[in-house]
Design a protein around this motif. Structure first.
Motif, PDB file in Angstrom:
ATOM      1  N   PHE A  81       0.073   9.595  -5.318  1.00 27.07           N
ATOM      2  CA  PHE A  81       0.007   8.833  -4.070  1.00 27.07           C
ATOM      3  C   PHE A  81       1.378   8.313  -3.659  1.00 27.07           C
ATOM      4  O   PHE A  81       2.268   8.128  -4.496  1.00 27.07           O
ATOM      5  N   GLN A  82       1.479   8.027  -2.378  1.00 27.89           N
ATOM      6  CA  GLN A  82       2.719   7.450  -1.846  1.00 27.89           C
ATOM      7  C   GLN A  82       3.075   6.149  -2.556  1.00 27.89           C
ATOM      8  O   GLN A  82       4.218   5.907  -2.896  1.00 27.89           O
ATOM      9  N   SER A  83       2.062   5.328  -2.803  1.00 26.76           N
ATOM     10  CA  SER A  83       2.309   4.051  -3.477  1.00 26.76           C
ATOM     11  C   SER A  83       2.237   4.221  -4.992  1.00 26.76           C
ATOM     12  O   SER A  83       2.265   3.242  -5.719  1.00 26.76           O
ATOM     13  N   ALA A  85      -0.051   4.316  -6.865  1.00 31.65           N
ATOM     14  CA  ALA A  85      -1.389   3.884  -7.276  1.00 31.65           C
ATOM     15  C   ALA A  85      -1.531   3.802  -8.788  1.00 31.65           C
ATOM     16  O   ALA A  85      -2.514   4.232  -9.361  1.00 31.65           O
ATOM     17  N   LEU A  86      -0.530   3.219  -9.438  1.00 26.42           N
ATOM     18  CA  LEU A  86      -0.665   2.994 -10.888  1.00 26.42           C
ATOM     19  C   LEU A  86      -1.545   1.767 -11.091  1.00 26.42           C
ATOM     20  O   LEU A  86      -1.417   0.791 -10.358  1.00 26.42           O
ATOM     21  N   TYR A  87      -2.397   1.809 -12.090  1.00 22.71           N
ATOM     22  CA  TYR A  87      -3.262   0.661 -12.359  1.00 22.71           C
ATOM     23  C   TYR A  87      -2.416  -0.455 -12.977  1.00 22.71           C
ATOM     24  O   TYR A  87      -1.916  -0.301 -14.098  1.00 22.71           O
ATOM     25  N   PRO A  88      -2.236  -1.573 -12.276  1.00 21.83           N
ATOM     26  CA  PRO A  88      -1.278  -2.597 -12.728  1.00 21.83           C
ATOM     27  C   PRO A  88      -1.664  -3.243 -14.055  1.00 21.83           C
ATOM     28  O   PRO A  88      -0.801  -3.753 -14.752  1.00 21.83           O
ATOM     29  N   HIS A  89      -2.967  -3.229 -14.380  1.00 21.98           N
ATOM     30  CA  HIS A  89      -3.399  -3.930 -15.587  1.00 21.98           C
ATOM     31  C   HIS A  89      -3.373  -3.035 -16.804  1.00 21.98           C
ATOM     32  O   HIS A  89      -3.662  -3.495 -17.905  1.00 21.98           O
ATOM     33  N   ASN A  95      -2.562   4.341 -18.314  1.00 20.88           N
ATOM     34  CA  ASN A  95      -2.561   4.912 -16.976  1.00 20.88           C
ATOM     35  C   ASN A  95      -2.659   6.429 -17.036  1.00 20.88           C
ATOM     36  O   ASN A  95      -3.478   7.034 -16.350  1.00 20.88           O
ATOM     37  N   PHE A  98      -6.063   7.598 -18.372  1.00 23.94           N
ATOM     38  CA  PHE A  98      -7.263   6.989 -17.774  1.00 23.94           C
ATOM     39  C   PHE A  98      -8.369   8.013 -17.520  1.00 23.94           C
ATOM     40  O   PHE A  98      -9.518   7.823 -17.919  1.00 23.94           O
ATOM     41  N   ARG A 146       0.232  11.247 -14.908  1.00 24.48           N
ATOM     42  CA  ARG A 146      -1.206  11.085 -14.788  1.00 24.48           C
ATOM     43  C   ARG A 146      -1.830  12.338 -14.183  1.00 24.48           C
ATOM     44  O   ARG A 146      -2.943  12.728 -14.516  1.00 24.48           O
TER      45      ARG A 146
ATOM     46  N   PRO B 163      -4.611  -2.466  -3.150  1.00 23.57           N
ATOM     47  CA  PRO B 163      -4.543  -1.265  -2.323  1.00 23.57           C
ATOM     48  C   PRO B 163      -5.683  -0.301  -2.627  1.00 23.57           C
ATOM     49  O   PRO B 163      -6.058  -0.113  -3.787  1.00 23.57           O
ATOM     50  N   ASP B 165      -5.609   2.794  -2.467  1.00 22.55           N
ATOM     51  CA  ASP B 165      -5.091   3.928  -3.254  1.00 22.55           C
ATOM     52  C   ASP B 165      -5.591   3.872  -4.691  1.00 22.55           C
ATOM     53  O   ASP B 165      -5.848   4.902  -5.306  1.00 22.55           O
ATOM     54  N   LEU B 166      -5.672   2.657  -5.235  1.00 24.25           N
ATOM     55  CA  LEU B 166      -6.087   2.535  -6.641  1.00 24.25           C
ATOM     56  C   LEU B 166      -7.505   3.040  -6.828  1.00 24.25           C
ATOM     57  O   LEU B 166      -7.798   3.733  -7.796  1.00 24.25           O
ATOM     58  N   ALA B 169      -7.316   6.838  -6.584  1.00 26.51           N
ATOM     59  CA  ALA B 169      -6.742   7.437  -7.790  1.00 26.51           C
ATOM     60  C   ALA B 169      -7.801   7.486  -8.886  1.00 26.51           C
ATOM     61  O   ALA B 169      -7.945   8.492  -9.589  1.00 26.51           O
ATOM     62  N   ASP B 173      -9.514  10.596 -10.751  1.00 27.65           N
ATOM     63  CA  ASP B 173      -9.541  10.644 -12.221  1.00 27.65           C
ATOM     64  C   ASP B 173     -10.971  10.788 -12.753  1.00 27.65           C
ATOM     65  O   ASP B 173     -11.173  10.840 -13.959  1.00 27.65           O
ATOM     66  N   VAL B 184     -11.202  -0.819 -12.837  1.00 29.22           N
ATOM     67  CA  VAL B 184      -9.993  -0.985 -12.022  1.00 29.22           C
ATOM     68  C   VAL B 184     -10.038  -2.295 -11.233  1.00 29.22           C
ATOM     69  O   VAL B 184      -9.138  -3.123 -11.333  1.00 29.22           O
ATOM     70  N   PRO B 187     -10.797  -6.034 -13.352  1.00 37.73           N
ATOM     71  CA  PRO B 187      -9.650  -6.568 -14.099  1.00 37.73           C
ATOM     72  C   PRO B 187      -8.549  -7.104 -13.179  1.00 37.73           C
ATOM     73  O   PRO B 187      -7.884  -8.082 -13.513  1.00 37.73           O
ATOM     74  N   LEU B 188      -8.390  -6.479 -12.002  1.00 36.48           N
ATOM     75  CA  LEU B 188      -7.325  -6.919 -11.104  1.00 36.48           C
ATOM     76  C   LEU B 188      -7.709  -8.200 -10.360  1.00 36.48           C
ATOM     77  O   LEU B 188      -6.862  -8.855  -9.772  1.00 36.48           O
TER      78      LEU B 188
END
Lengths: 325, 274, 287
Positions: A81-83, A85-89, A95, A98, A146, B163, B165-166, B169, B173, B184, B187-188
């Protein structure tokens, strides 16, 4: 054998048609770039292939399977993705793994695959960090990692370099091209940047207003643009496009000549012009000219020796490099 | 800091101490007195130190009713807040992510739930109809129903900051809707969840009105009900009454010390947007 | 054609919606029927407007209605005024600012019943600390909770004491959203501190004022537990409000009448809060 085949794709949001009659086939192992201005439908087309949006009508085949109505995860695709979209947690390791852990693969297999991907992308030492602690380029690589572990038939990239600074972007362009060569996988890449398209693609698809304008190799598009739109979109600075009566005088509706295909002379030539503005880039110089007959022209010449602003000069098109639409 | 700021601060501290701290000191002092001393209701230091004595006596009163009350209140608070968090997060998530004509109705219901006081007697009628009147389960679900609108509103605002996007994604997956939500999104949402847990735990624990209506009877008493009942029973034993108040005040004090930031965030977030 | 499932299935709403509908919405809707009946929880007999007629004929029930309005407007007004003043004080960088914020806010979190009992003791006519204190300086304190003309106001004071911390907190959030540029510009224009307060702070902190007023009005109109803990509506019916009337009628078994009181409370809240939010949000647009 083609890897992705789109037949008569149509997409509407409510009563608005955003994609119309798209027919396209992408060969196995090809690096295909969708390019076009914002709002042209390139991202929508990518999301239709990914299955994040559903087509209104038409058929999508990936490999030899009709996936028109398949879930995104069952299409054999992976997406960056452009952003990012990595899972921050989750850590880098989590990641990348996943999808595998959702598929309930054995722990040892996940570990091996994640580490192999990380090694290939030089992320080995970052596996236990969170995305927050990574640089832009590293995040980009995690997003690619990923995608890699899914071992997809097709990689989809949605403007993946647009959040990086210029220097890093050039480097990542090279890395992605290398990666493509190494994996030999089919890749579809969306960008609005014609430089990315030209430098990376095996095949470029130029989109405009929800339609395909032209499909071809980068040099085909450069040398034989099918429309003024493609002519103006590929190449920098932009091709000079002359319309109206001046073009009619030259025997067409739209007359095009690239800045690098103009010859300048102080004594004689096709069009008399005045030097209005000069942009010196070092190795080359861009001249903005005001011609009497066909209006403003942009010319690109090697070196820095150019006549000063206000000088009268003559510009001529190089034989065989003109385009008449 | 200027001299003026220092002087104002000293003055304000002195006044605030009298107005805001004195009642708490009064609670503490009275809780340590013997019953004769306490009945004077004055502010003197206790002649003898009866804190532990009083504590044991309050616990033993009415056959350890206070312990039962703490148990009940804890069960109600923990269960109600857990369900409130889960249901609120799911609704807030859907409300933010999927636009449909239902959204307007849900928003209207949220506003109604925030503003309109519950119709108590008809609620008792409904609870009786489904066999939940005078039960802990019924009380838990009531607290969920009353706390849900705030929870939905808060989660909706927090989901907007994640976002989309998450989600996508995760879908690529191979995550199913529940997996996207639990692995996802939820947790956030942790900061919102912590704030909500803290703010709503205090609200449910301190609630008096609704247990009064829906949980009459001795076996299902809550902490606030016990305190209220002790008021008439201990009319002559102010020391025990105030010991009870002290015990009721301590849980929020502890929560406040540890979660000050989250409480402030929750109170103002809910308020400014509400 | 098979449609793939959305990633956001509607059933996510279901558990919450069921609980809310059954335990909040259904009783609320049902109350508009039961308010017009004589009702013992098992059988309801339609009696038209009788409950409402009775409500407005009984002087003590009407007084409950007035008390509700007095109580709600008094507490929300004072909370808003003192909240703003405290917030200004507690954002001005004075000594022990953080401690003071904590002290002012803490009562918000404490059990209302506990606070009520404590203040009932402090306001005891002869032994209470307040009157003993007043006695020391030669003033004979009144019966704060035993005098029919004073009880409601004494409870309102305790409500202010307990709730002003929340108002202060909201105002502090509102004040910190005001850019310091405005104050600097005002100072350059020669505004005094008082002028800055009236011309900059008060208008710009308006969203917080709306929030404080709305929240404390809703709370004030519904308030029950503090009153119940301190006076049970007494002496007589002098500090009864709608919510305590509803409870008393319920206790006496007049379920229809109790529900009619509830409906009157809905209507009261609706006719105060709805135009208020409408008015405030409209004026905001015009600014």
């Amino acid at each position: 054998m083609s890897s992705v085949t789109l037949t008569q794709i149509k997409k509407s949001f409510g009563s608005v048609d955003v994609m119309n009659n798209i027919d396209l086939s992408i060969e196995k192992g090809e690096f295909c770039v969708f390019v076009g201005p914002s709002g042209c439908g390139k991202s929508t087309l990518l999301r239709l292939i990914a299955g994040l949006e559903l087509v209104t009508s038409g058929k999508i085949v990936i490999g030899d399977r009709d996936v028109t109505h398949a879930e995104p995860s069952a299409r054999g695709i992976a997406m960056v993705f452009q952003s990012y979209a990595l899972y921050p947690h989750l850590t880098v390791r989590e990641n990348i793994g996943f999808g595998l852990s959702l598929a309930k693969r054995p722990k040892a297999e996940i570990k091996a695959k994640v580490e192999a991907a990380a090694e290939a992308l030089q992320l080995g030492h970052l596996l236990d960090r969170k995305p927050k602690a990574l640089s832009g380029g590293q995040r980009q690589r995690v997003a690619i990692g990923r995608a890699i572990v899914r071992n997809p038939a097709v990689f989809l990239f949605d403007e993946p370099l647009s959040n990086l600074d210029a220097a890093l972007r050039t480097q990542m362009r090279m890395e992605l091209t290398d990666l493509h060569r190494k994996l030999g996988a089919t890749m579809i890449y969306v960008t609005h940047d014609q430089v990315e398209a030209m430098t990376m693609a095996d095949k470029i698809v130029v989109l405009n207003g929800g339609r395909i304008e032209q499909v071809g190799t980068p040099m085909e598009l450069y040398n034989k643009p099918a429309s003024p739109f493609v002519a103006g979109f590929i190449g920098s600075p932009k091709m000079n496009l002359i319309e109206g009566s001046a073009a009619e005088a030259l025997g067409c509706k739209v007359y095009g000549i690239r800045p690098e295909h103009l010859c300048l002379s102080t004594t004689e030539g096709q069009w008399e012009a005045n030097v209005r503005h000069i942009e010196r880039l070092g190795a080359e110089t861009i001249l903005h000219l005001d011609t009497v007959v066909i209006g403003p022209l942009i010319a690109r010449v090697a070196g820095e020796e150019v006549p000063p602003v206000g000088t009268k000069i003559f510009a001529s098109a190089i034989e065989g490099r003109e385009f008449r639409f | 800091m200027t001299r003026r700021q220092l002087m104002t601060g000293l003055l304000a501290t002195a006044i605030a101490s009298i107005i805001f701290l004195l009642p708490f000191i009064f609670i503490f002092v009275t809780a340590t007195k013997s019953s004769q001393e306490a009945s004077l209701l004055n502010f003197s230091l206790p002649g003898g130190w009866h804190l532990w004595d009083n504590f044991i006596k309050v616990l033993q009163a009415r056959n350890y009713m206070l312990l039962l009350a703490y148990l009940n209140s804890t069960i109600i608070t923990v269960c109600a807040v857990a369900i409130m968090v889960l249901c609120g997060a799911m609704i807030g998530y859907l409300l933010q992510r999927r636009s449909s004509r239902w959204n307007k109705i849900i928003y209207a219901m949220v506003m109604v739930g925030l503003i309109v006081p519950p119709a108590v007697v008809p609620t008792i009628w409904v609870l009786q109809g489904i066999g939940l009147f005078k039960t802990i389960h019924g009380m838990i679900l009531i607290q969920v129903a009353y706390g849900l609108p705030f929870s939905v509103l808060m989660y909706r605002n927090f989901v907007a900051a994640i976002p989309q996007d998450l989600d996508e994604a995760a879908i690529i997956d191979g995550a199913k809707p529940l997996q996207v939500f639990f692995k996802v999104i939820l947790p956030l949402l942790k900061p919102a969840t912590v704030t909500l847990i803290v703010v709503k735990s205090i609200a449910v624990f301190n609630d008096f009105t609704h247990p009064l209506y829906y949980l009459p009877g001795r076996e299902n008493v809550t902490v606030q009900l016990t305190l209220y009942n002790f008021q008439s029973q201990f009319e002559t034993q102010y020391n025990l009454l105030f010991m009870n108040i002290l015990l009721v005040t301590i849980p929020p004090l502890i929560v406040f010390i540890f979660f000050n930031r989250q409480i402030v965030a929750g109170m103002t977030a809910g308020a400014v947007k509400g | 054609m098979r449609k793939p499932k959305s990633a956001y299935p509607y059933w996510f709403v279901l558990p919450g919606a069921v609980i809310f509908t059954v335990l909040f919405l259904a009783p609320t809707v049902a109350s508009f029927w039961f308010a017009f009946t004589r009702w013992d929880l098992y059988s309801a007999q339609f009696i038209g407007l009788d409950n409402f007629v009775q409500f407005f004929k009984e002087p003590f029930l009407v007084q409950g209605l007035w008390n509700t309005l007095i109580y709600a407007f008094l507490t929300s007004g004072t909370k808003s005024i003192f909240g703003l003043l405290l917030a200004v004080l507690l954002t001005s960088g004075i000594w022990a600012q953080g401690f003071l914020r904590t002290v002012v806010f803490f009562p918000v979190l404490v059990s209302t019943i506990g606070i009520g009992i404590t203040f009932a003791a402090l306001m005891h006519p002869t032994k209470g600390l307040i009157n003993v204190g007043l006695d020391q300086i030669g003033i004979a304190g009144p019966g704060w909770l035993t005098s029919a003309s004073l009880a409601l106001y004494s409870i309102a004071f305790v409500d202010l004491w307990k709730g002003v911390g929340l108002a202060t907190l909201i105002y502090i959030a509102g004040l910190s959203a005001i850019s310091p540029d405005y104050y600097e510009a005002a100072r350059i224009d020669g505004a005094t501190r008082l002028q800055q307060f009236w011309r900059v702070t008060v208008p710009l902190v308006r969203p917080a004022t709306v929030t404080v007023l709305t929240l404390s009005l809703i709370g004030g109109l519904r308030s029950f537990d503090l009153i119940w803990a301190m006076t049970k509506g007494g002496p007589g019916f002098s500090s009864d409000v709608l919510a305590s009337v509803v409870y008393k009628q319920y206790q006496s078994g007049f379920y229809g009448l109790s529900t009619a009181g509830n409906v009157i409370l809905f209507v009261l809240i609706a006719i105060i809060i709805v135009p208020m939010t409408y008015l405030f949000s409209r004026r905001e647009v015009h600014q």
